[in-house]
Design an enzyme around this catalytic site. Structure first.
Site: not given
Length: 251
Positions: A51-52
């Site tokens: 998700e980064s």
């Protein structure tokens, strides 16, 4: 066959659920171990998404967090967090979301927020949601991996952080959630899948050497058992070697 631990059996069983060529939105911890094991083994074309903003990450060790530089260094591309969610996740472009949990209930609802009935004064305040609610809502399907006990497998979660099947079949559709929700739960004792009629989690596989009574006793609700209960194949030498090499690289 070389001996193995229950955690190794869990990681191998979870990894096997991921097919070559799939895209997987990966949570940190047990899900990341399983996903990286799959990519190093039977699924070299598995695309790992964190998700980064790291797409196609190929870490040489297990990442410490979603912000671990190893993910960006080994990714095919690094995009903004809004792009990951708005373009890749929410439109349903990702096959599997792989999540962990502090609590899981019989309909696959996940709690990673608080333990205890009082949100303002909980017994334990957990790390929170992160991107898990969106992953649970929008991935085409969700796999959950966690160790099994009556502390983690509860009749009703203290807080619904990430929506599973709500209170039963049809709740996701009524809320307009696009993904299928949890379709597989992997533990250190066996595998569970939602009943097609009720969406209640049902024991479908036992790991080698585990008895049904053990799983029932480690579950906080009256667990249903499939009439076609199977036994999970034991880890192969190759699977254990890859897993242990990955763990050593991460030590």
């Amino acid at each position: 066959m070389t001996g193995y631990t229950s955690d190794e059996m869990m990681s191998v069983a979870a990894a096997r659920a991921l097919g070559d060529g799939m895209s997987c939105f990966v949570g940190i911890g047990l899900p990341s171990t399983a996903a990286n094991l799959a990519r190093r083994g039977h699924a070299p074309d598995l695309t790992l998404i964190y998700e980064s903003g790291c797409l196609g990450a190929k870490p040489t060790r297990l990442p410490l967090s979603i912000g671990d530089g190893e993910l960006a260094d080994t990714a095919d591309a690094v995009v903004s967090v809004p792009e990951v969610f708005n373009y890749w996740l929410q439109p349903g472009r990702i096959d599997v979301g792989f999540l962990g949990a502090a609590q899981l209930d019989k309909f696959g609802n996940i709690n990673t927020t608080v333990i205890g009935p009082d949100y303002a004064n909980p017994k334990v305040r957990l790390p929170g949601a992160g991107g898990a609610p969106e992953i649970a809502a929008s991935c085409r399907e969700v796999f959950v991996v966690l160790r099994q006990s009556t502390r983690t497998f509860v009749e009703k979660v203290d807080f619904v952080t990430s929506f599973g099947h709500g209170s039963g079949k049809g709740d996701r559709e009524r809320l307009g959630l696009p993904g299928a929700g949890p379709t597989l739960v992997v533990t250190d004792l066996g595998l569970m899948r939602p009943d097609p009629e009720t969406a209640e989690l049902t024991l479908t596989e036992l790991h080698p050497g585990v008895e049904v009574d053990q799983v029932v006793e480690a579950t906080g609700w009256k667990l249903k058992v499939s009439g076609d209960l199977a036994t999970t194949p034991a880890p192969t030498e190759a699977e254990l070697r890859i897993l242990r090499d990955l763990k050593r690289a991460s030590a």
